[in-house]
Design a protein around this motif. Structure first.
Motif, PDB file in Angstrom:
ATOM      1  N   TYR A  60      44.876  11.836 -14.996  1.00 41.32           N
ATOM      2  CA  TYR A  60      44.922  12.695 -14.636  1.00 41.32           C
ATOM      3  C   TYR A  60      43.315  12.722 -14.194  1.00 41.32           C
ATOM      4  O   TYR A  60      42.394  13.106 -13.339  1.00 41.32           O
ATOM      5  N   ILE A  64      40.395  13.845 -11.671  1.00 38.34           N
ATOM      6  CA  ILE A  64      38.750  14.331 -11.439  1.00 38.34           C
ATOM      7  C   ILE A  64      37.903  13.399 -11.279  1.00 38.34           C
ATOM      8  O   ILE A  64      36.835  13.922 -10.429  1.00 38.34           O
ATOM      9  N   ASP A  89      37.097  22.599 -13.705  1.00 34.00           N
ATOM     10  CA  ASP A  89      38.285  22.598 -14.852  1.00 34.00           C
ATOM     11  C   ASP A  89      39.037  23.151 -15.762  1.00 34.00           C
ATOM     12  O   ASP A  89      39.875  24.247 -15.761  1.00 34.00           O
TER      13      ASP A  89
END
Length: 114
Positions: A60, A64, A89
């Motif tokens: 994850y 990002i 996000d």
């Protein structure tokens, strides 16, 4: 023989499992460890630390970081890229929550004037 514990491989399926060292993460993103440290300074990603104190990144966090790198490569200053990614996000999370509430039959309440 004791019962088998969850397979360690199961952790690799977890998007939040900190499986990647800083060097490996930088290599996967085609960037430098300094770039990853900078993202940490701007609080875009916060790596977990191994017992030895080394930074570890999850899939994850790598997604990002990849989005931030994409924006920086397009000429966006890194601090602005971090803010954009944070807002993207947050928006995605809000949309996910709204969809869950709709699926449960909740309807938005109209705002009443103050």
């Amino acid at each position: 023989m004791p019962p088998a514990s969850p397979r360690p491989v199961d952790n690799l399926d977890d998007d939040d499992y900190p499986a990647y060292t800083m060097g490996r993460a930088a290599e996967m993103l085609g960037t430098t460890p300094a770039f990853l440290r900078t993202l940490g300074e701007y609080r875009l990603i916060t790596p977990l630390r191994s017992e030895g104190g080394h930074r570890r990144y999850s899939r994850y966090q790598l997604r990002i970081a990849a989005r931030a790198r994409e924006l920086v490569d397009q000429g966006t200053p890194i601090e602005a890229a971090c803010r954009i990614v944070i807002l993207e996000d947050q928006l995605e999370e809000a949309q996910r929550i709204n969809e869950q509430l709709r699926a449960q039959g909740h309807r938005p309440q109209p705002k009443t004037p103050a």
